[in-house]
Design an enzyme around this catalytic site. Sequence first.
Site, PDB file in Angstrom:
ATOM      1  N   GLU A 273      12.651   6.827 -32.172  1.00 28.73           N
ATOM      2  CA  GLU A 273      11.879   5.984 -33.084  1.00 28.73           C
ATOM      3  C   GLU A 273      12.077   6.462 -34.520  1.00 28.73           C
ATOM      4  OE1 GLU A 273       7.829   6.035 -31.712  1.00 28.73           O
ATOM      5  OE2 GLU A 273       8.297   4.985 -29.850  1.00 28.73           O
ATOM      6  N   HIS A 292       5.359   0.969 -31.993  1.00 26.08           N
ATOM      7  CA  HIS A 292       4.460   2.069 -31.643  1.00 26.08           C
ATOM      8  C   HIS A 292       3.140   1.951 -32.417  1.00 26.08           C
ATOM      9  CE1 HIS A 292       4.719   6.300 -29.719  1.00 26.08           C
ATOM     10  NE2 HIS A 292       3.474   5.847 -29.670  1.00 26.08           N
TER      11      HIS A 292
END
Length: 327
Positions: A273, A292
Site C-alpha cells: 500500500e 484502507h
Amino acid sequence: MRNGLAFPARDGLTIGFAHVAYRAAEKFAARRTGAAHFEVRTLEELERRAREADVLVVSGLWRNALITSAPKLRFVQSFSAGTDQFDKALFMKRGVRLASAQGANERAVAEHAIGLILALARQLHLARDNQRARRWRGMIGDRALREQELSGKTVAIVGLGRIGMRLAALARVFDMRVIGVRRTARPELGVADQVVGQADLAQALAQADVVALTCPLTPETEGLIGPAALAALKPGTLLINVARGKVVDEAALLAALADGRVRAAALDCFPEEPLPVDSPFWALPNVLITPHTAGETERYEQNVVDILVDNIERLLRGETVLRNQVV
C-alpha cells in the site's frame, strides 16, 4: 515502574502524536489533562522530536530504531488495532509499554464491511462504471447476472473478534445466516448460527455466499485465503477483505476472479500500500477498491484519544495493566 524506568508525573509528561493525516492532538488538547504535547506529520519530524516524548501515539510512521533514539520514551499508544510493526521483544528489553487501539474502529469497520457486501450484492460498482460511461443498462434476462438479495444468504465471517461480532449482528439484520470462523470453535448464541475453528475453514467457505475477512494478521492467517481456501468456495461467491492484505494470496484471488469462483471482491487492504498503479486489480470490473479506509471516520481520533487518556491515567496511578495491552 518497569525495568527500573519510572513513568513521569503529569506536569512533566510530554506526549507526541505522529500521523500523516490524523489530527488527534486537538482532541487531546480539549481534554485539558495538564500534559504537554506536540504533533508531527512526517518521519523526519518524528525522528527529530522523538527524544522529547515520554509517550508516543503512532502507527504507520513508527520505526523500531526510534526506541533507541528516544531515551525518555515509556509508553507507545498505537493509532491502529494492528501492532505487527512494533518489535515487542525490543519494547520488553527497553521497558517501554505498548497498547493497541483495538475497538477504536470496530463500529466503523463493521459498517464498512456491510456496506461493501451491499455494494457488491446490488452491483453498485457496476452502476458507477455505467454512470461514468453514460450507459443505461437494460433489463437482464439471465437471473444469475442480476442483483442479489441478502436475505437467506450465508456469510462466513473469518475472524469473529470485536469487528466480526459486530458485522455478524449487522448481517443478521438483513436475515443472513452467519457462520463464524475463529482460532478455536466456541458457540456465540444470538450472534452466529454456527462457529467453527480455523481447522474447519474449508467447511465454512463451502457453505458461504459471502466471505468477509475481519481477522488480524498473524503467522496463522498470513496467506490464509490461498488456492486451497478459494477452491472450497461455491462458484459466484462474494469476497470482502477489511482485515489485512497479506491474509489473501493475491495471485490466487486474481485467478478466482477470472474463473468466476469469486463473482466479485471488495478489497480495503493489500499487501503493498498504496496499491501500485500497475496492479491488475485496478482494471477489474468485478473488484471494488477502497484505500484502507474502513476504520477512518470523523470520530476516529476521538476514539483513540479515549483509549490513550485511559492508559495514561492508569500509568499515572502506577497500575500495571493497560487497556488493550500488548507489552
